[in-house]
Scaffold this active site. Structure first.
Site, PDB file in Angstrom:
ATOM      1  N   GLY A 202       1.113  -0.899  -0.402  1.00 50.76           N
ATOM      2  CA  GLY A 202       0.709   0.381   0.089  1.00 50.76           C
ATOM      3  C   GLY A 202       0.685   0.760  -0.043  1.00 50.76           C
TER       4      GLY A 202
ATOM      5  N   ARG B 122       0.066   6.301  -1.816  1.00 49.20           N
ATOM      6  CA  ARG B 122      -0.510   6.900  -0.974  1.00 49.20           C
ATOM      7  C   ARG B 122      -0.936   6.398   0.520  1.00 49.20           C
ATOM      8  NH1 ARG B 122      -6.741   4.956  -3.323  1.00 49.20           N
ATOM      9  NH2 ARG B 122      -7.171   2.740  -2.309  1.00 49.20           N
TER      10      ARG B 122
ATOM     11  N   ASN C  27       0.599  -3.148   5.629  1.00 46.62           N
ATOM     12  CA  ASN C  27       0.290  -1.572   5.399  1.00 46.62           C
ATOM     13  C   ASN C  27      -1.254  -1.160   4.758  1.00 46.62           C
ATOM     14  OD1 ASN C  27      -0.327   1.937   6.526  1.00 46.62           O
ATOM     15  ND2 ASN C  27       0.321   1.594   3.593  1.00 46.62           N
TER      16      ASN C  27
ATOM     17  N   SER D 219      -5.154  -0.667  13.637  1.00 41.37           N
ATOM     18  CA  SER D 219      -6.470   0.158  13.795  1.00 41.37           C
ATOM     19  C   SER D 219      -6.697   0.442  15.447  1.00 41.37           C
ATOM     20  CB  SER D 219      -7.423  -0.124  12.617  1.00 41.37           C
ATOM     21  OG  SER D 219      -8.256   1.660  13.479  1.00 41.37           O
TER      22      SER D 219
ATOM     23  N   TYR E 192     -14.294  -4.301   9.863  1.00 35.82           N
ATOM     24  CA  TYR E 192     -13.144  -4.224   9.640  1.00 35.82           C
ATOM     25  C   TYR E 192     -12.117  -4.436  10.921  1.00 35.82           C
ATOM     26  CZ  TYR E 192      -8.884  -1.038   8.432  1.00 35.82           C
ATOM     27  OH  TYR E 192      -8.099  -0.055   8.936  1.00 35.82           O
TER      28      TYR E 192
ATOM     29  N   ALA F 197     -12.165  -6.526  13.064  1.00 32.08           N
ATOM     30  CA  ALA F 197     -11.868  -7.658  13.045  1.00 32.08           C
ATOM     31  C   ALA F 197     -10.809  -8.108  13.076  1.00 32.08           C
ATOM     32  CB  ALA F 197     -13.279  -8.522  13.123  1.00 32.08           C
TER      33      ALA F 197
ATOM     34  N   LYS G   9      -8.233  -6.829  11.823  1.00 32.95           N
ATOM     35  CA  LYS G   9      -7.471  -5.988  12.201  1.00 32.95           C
ATOM     36  C   LYS G   9      -6.825  -6.237  13.688  1.00 32.95           C
ATOM     37  CE  LYS G   9      -6.224  -3.096   9.122  1.00 32.95           C
ATOM     38  NZ  LYS G   9      -4.682  -3.010   8.566  1.00 32.95           N
TER      39      LYS G   9
END
Lengths: 241, 74
Positions: free
Chosen positions: A8, A11, A84, A137, A150, A152, A154
């Site tokens: 990733g 950006r 990432n 996160s 989301y 979960a 992480k």
């Protein structure tokens, strides 16, 4: 020269991590993302010998072996991996769509685990005391409406990291997570200003998390300065409560 | 077999163990060669680097003979 893989990289916080590695260390960077090559011109011009961009869709977990065998290992020995890349599938649980959930787990969890496999194998082959850093996160630690799925993904990667650290510590291979708070990146672009304001009110510093602060923490964990740090999570979240 | 012996002896030397004179198909990787799971991982990546074969990809390998079979693509 040893290399650090950053997924990733094109950006947001990934790009900032790449820029900090290139400007502050002697490592090379292998960027992996769907749009790596198009987004890489500037970095390739500035660091022609130390930056490689590989375009790859991390929803394709099965292709990672070939990506490593055909491309990554030919570049040079791996010192670090920064997982990432992430997809955000936000919705309340009663709307759960299995296909979207699976796609998110392919990128956020399965690809990150598969890349860790090949990074560790490369470190074993070259006797590298390397460092793996996963970007987690704050949602895995503090609940937010719509982020359960989301979060979960992480939480899964944090548990994976802790156990990886235990498994490979005797070889000097470290694994840690950085836990960013909400940043102003494309990941959070779907939030309204009102939603953002409410999220930032839940932090001690009352504002968005600084992207460069997250990136420099990643850099620290990759470096020898962090040689006694493994199996842990470092929060860079403005003191989220 | 000779190249495999070379790889195994290189690893034994690094761990301060005496080299083996020969390998036999029936030798058990864990019981006879005393390789633990992390050492087997190291053996796997060295074999992969030399022969482009991932010996553990399709399941557990127990003996020297099974490694040779994988390398020879049997």
């Amino acid at each position: 020269m040893k290399w650090i893989i950053v997924t990733g990289d094109s950006r947001g916080v990934g790009r900032e991590i790449v820029q900090q590695i290139l400007s502050e260390t002697d490592f090379g960077v292998i960027g992996i993302s769907r749009s790596s090559i198009e987004a890489a011109d500037e970095l390739l011009a500035k660091y022609p010998d130390r930056f490689r961009a590989l375009s790859y869709d991390l929803t394709d977990v099965d292709g990672i072996k070939q990506l490593y065998m055909d491309k990554i290992r030919k570049i040079g020995p791996i010192h670090g991996l920064v997982n990432n890349s992430a997809m955000a599938y936000d919705d309340i649980v009663s709307n759960l769509n299995v296909q979207q959930l699976q796609q998110m787990f392919q990128v956020n969890v399965f690809s990150a685990m598969h890349l860790s496999k090949y990074a560790i194998r490369d470190m074993l082959l070259h006797k590298t005391q390397g460092s793996i850093v996963h970007i987690s996160s704050i949602s895995a630690h503090t609940g937010y409406k719509g982020l359960s799925m989301y979060a979960a993904s992480k939480g899964a990667i944090e548990a994976f990291s802790k156990n990886t650290a235990r498994e490979w510590g005797s070889k000097g291979i470290r694994s840690n997570c950085v836990v960013p708070g909400f940043m102003e990146t494309s990941m959070s672009s779907t939030l309204t200003d009102d939603q953002k304001a409410r999220i930032y009110q839940r932090t001690s510093l009352k504002k968005e998390t600084d992207v460069s602060s997250v990136a420099s923490t990643v850099l620290f964990l990759l470096s020898d300065q962090a040689k006694s740090i493994t199996g842990t999570v470092v929060h860079v979240d403005n003191g989220t409560i | 077999m000779d190249q495999l012996l070379l790889i195994i002896n290189e690893m034994r030397e690094e761990d301060g163990n005496a080299p083996l004179e020969m390998l036999e198909d029936s030798m058990d990787l864990r019981d006879d060669l005393v390789l633990d799971s992390l050492m087997l991982a190291e053996l796997t990546v060295r074999i992969e680097s030399e022969f482009n074969v991932d010996i553990f990809e399709d399941g557990i390998v127990q003996t020297v003979g099974e490694i040779i079979a994988k390398i020879e693509g049997k």
